[in-house]
Write a protein that holds these residues in place. Structure first.
Motif, PDB file in Angstrom:
ATOM      1  N   LEU A  63       0.816  -1.211   0.000  1.00 31.61           N
ATOM      2  CA  LEU A  63       0.000   0.000   0.000  1.00 31.61           C
ATOM      3  C   LEU A  63       0.850   1.261   0.000  1.00 31.61           C
ATOM      4  O   LEU A  63       1.821   1.380   0.752  1.00 31.61           O
ATOM      5  N   VAL A  64       0.454   2.219  -0.846  1.00 25.33           N
ATOM      6  CA  VAL A  64       0.962   3.591  -0.766  1.00 25.33           C
ATOM      7  C   VAL A  64      -0.121   4.387  -0.034  1.00 25.33           C
ATOM      8  O   VAL A  64      -1.166   4.694  -0.607  1.00 25.33           O
ATOM      9  N   PRO A  65       0.048   4.708   1.244  1.00 24.61           N
ATOM     10  CA  PRO A  65      -1.067   5.215   2.047  1.00 24.61           C
ATOM     11  C   PRO A  65      -1.490   6.642   1.721  1.00 24.61           C
ATOM     12  O   PRO A  65      -0.708   7.445   1.210  1.00 24.61           O
ATOM     13  N   ASN A  66      -2.759   6.925   2.038  1.00 22.94           N
ATOM     14  CA  ASN A  66      -3.300   8.297   2.030  1.00 22.94           C
ATOM     15  C   ASN A  66      -3.167   9.005   0.693  1.00 22.94           C
ATOM     16  O   ASN A  66      -2.826  10.193   0.628  1.00 22.94           O
ATOM     17  N   THR A  67      -3.480   8.301  -0.411  1.00 24.21           N
ATOM     18  CA  THR A  67      -3.317   8.932  -1.720  1.00 24.21           C
ATOM     19  C   THR A  67      -4.404   9.962  -2.027  1.00 24.21           C
ATOM     20  O   THR A  67      -4.148  10.948  -2.725  1.00 24.21           O
ATOM     21  N   GLU A  68      -5.634   9.745  -1.547  1.00 26.71           N
ATOM     22  CA  GLU A  68      -6.693  10.758  -1.685  1.00 26.71           C
ATOM     23  C   GLU A  68      -6.869  11.243  -3.127  1.00 26.71           C
ATOM     24  O   GLU A  68      -6.942  12.454  -3.390  1.00 26.71           O
ATOM     25  N   LEU A  69      -6.974  10.303  -4.066  1.00 27.29           N
ATOM     26  CA  LEU A  69      -7.093  10.670  -5.480  1.00 27.29           C
ATOM     27  C   LEU A  69      -8.467  11.230  -5.842  1.00 27.29           C
ATOM     28  O   LEU A  69      -8.657  11.706  -6.959  1.00 27.29           O
ATOM     29  N   GLY A  70      -9.396  11.191  -4.907  1.00 23.79           N
ATOM     30  CA  GLY A  70     -10.684  11.832  -5.150  1.00 23.79           C
ATOM     31  C   GLY A  70     -10.578  13.335  -5.259  1.00 23.79           C
ATOM     32  O   GLY A  70     -11.509  14.003  -5.730  1.00 23.79           O
ATOM     33  N   HIS A  71      -9.421  13.879  -4.847  1.00 25.14           N
ATOM     34  CA  HIS A  71      -9.241  15.331  -4.878  1.00 25.14           C
ATOM     35  C   HIS A  71      -8.370  15.792  -6.037  1.00 25.14           C
ATOM     36  O   HIS A  71      -7.936  16.955  -6.061  1.00 25.14           O
ATOM     37  N   LEU A  72      -8.111  14.893  -6.987  1.00 25.07           N
ATOM     38  CA  LEU A  72      -7.507  15.348  -8.236  1.00 25.07           C
ATOM     39  C   LEU A  72      -8.461  16.328  -8.921  1.00 25.07           C
ATOM     40  O   LEU A  72      -9.673  16.244  -8.756  1.00 25.07           O
ATOM     41  N   GLU A  73      -7.907  17.238  -9.700  1.00 23.34           N
ATOM     42  CA  GLU A  73      -8.747  18.206 -10.403  1.00 23.34           C
ATOM     43  C   GLU A  73      -9.357  17.566 -11.648  1.00 23.34           C
ATOM     44  O   GLU A  73      -8.669  16.918 -12.436  1.00 23.34           O
ATOM     45  N   LEU A  74     -10.657  17.728 -11.801  1.00 28.73           N
ATOM     46  CA  LEU A  74     -11.373  17.228 -12.968  1.00 28.73           C
ATOM     47  C   LEU A  74     -12.360  18.302 -13.416  1.00 28.73           C
ATOM     48  O   LEU A  74     -13.253  18.687 -12.655  1.00 28.73           O
TER      49      LEU A  74
END
Length: 249
Positions: free
Chosen positions: A147-158
């Motif tokens: 695991l690469v923790p805490n990536t939070e990719l839901g906050h990428l700009e779209l």
């Protein structure tokens, strides 16, 4: 071996004892609504209700919808009250649960760990991205099972917005989008963006929408990675939270 897992989400707090040999709930889960505003005290009271429903007196693993460092400290709070930031969640929950041993982990990381061990990612190498679609979008990235923790990719700009404001399950409901429109115009665009950044071999789609994958996954085209629904569906967070608590025992 059984450990209690609690999954704290933007709309509900759910938990149950988990059978760690099977990677499944040992009893039917109990759920209470997440308070609004989702303050630390309000959420802690909800967690206590869930745990006390089972009369549980052992270790408890909890997920949190934000970055968690050191198994304790909250660093972000996108879909809960901002007063969570820099709060020692392990101390708060431990006190509210009468001194029970407590472990806190990012919600998507917990779901991802469970899916990689017991579910759709079992035995998969390379880069795997687990995405949970619900009130927001959570992410867990694994490289050869690590695991690469805490990536939070839901906050990428779209499209000039946080991706989860455009492509989450809540966004689909708020804008009254059909499953096809949501999949082809929102989710597909988001997955293509994540694929461009990480080049995964596999996407695992989890969260509440995973049990309805037949309504939208077949509409997603133009993504090279394999896309599959989470096998543990919306119980993955509970199972992963319990797994993390067992690791710290």
């Amino acid at each position: 071996m059984q450990i209690f897992g609690v999954d704290i989400g933007g709309s509900g707090i759910k938990g149950a004892p988990v059978d760690l040999d099977r990677g499944d709930l040992a009893q039917e889960r109990h759920k209470v609504l997440t308070p609004h505003p989702a303050t630390p005290d309000g959420v802690a009271d909800g967690v206590r209700q869930v745990v006390e429903h089972f009369g549980w007196t052992g270790p408890v693993g909890l997920t949190f919808p934000g970055v968690v460092t050191g198994g304790a400290t909250i660093r972000t709070a996108a879909n809960v009250d901002k007063s969570w930031i820099d709060r020692d969640a392990r101390a708060l929950f431990g006190e509210r649960l009468g001194g029970l041993p407590v472990t806190v982990v990012n919600d998507a990381d917990a779901a991802g760990v469970a899916e990689m061990h017991f579910g759709a990612g079992r035995g998969r190498r390379g880069t795997v991205v687990v995405l949970t679609f619900g009130t927001g979008i959570g992410s867990a990235v694994f490289v050869d099972g690590v695991l690469v923790p805490n990536t939070e990719l839901g906050h990428l700009e779209l499209d000039g917005h946080d991706a989860e404001k455009r492509a989450s399950s809540k966004a689909r409901e708020d804008h009254d989008l059909s499953w096809e429109h949501w999949a082809t115009h929102r989710v597909q665009k988001y997955l293509a963006h994540v694929e461009m950044l990480f080049s995964p071999e596999l996407f695992i789609i989890g969260g509440g929408v995973s049990r309805k994958s037949h309504k939208f996954l077949h509409h997603i085209k133009g993504v090279k990675a394999e896309i599959v629904p989470a096998q543990l569906q919306n119980n993955a967070g509970i199972v992963g939270a319990a797994m993390r608590a067992a690791e710290t025992e």
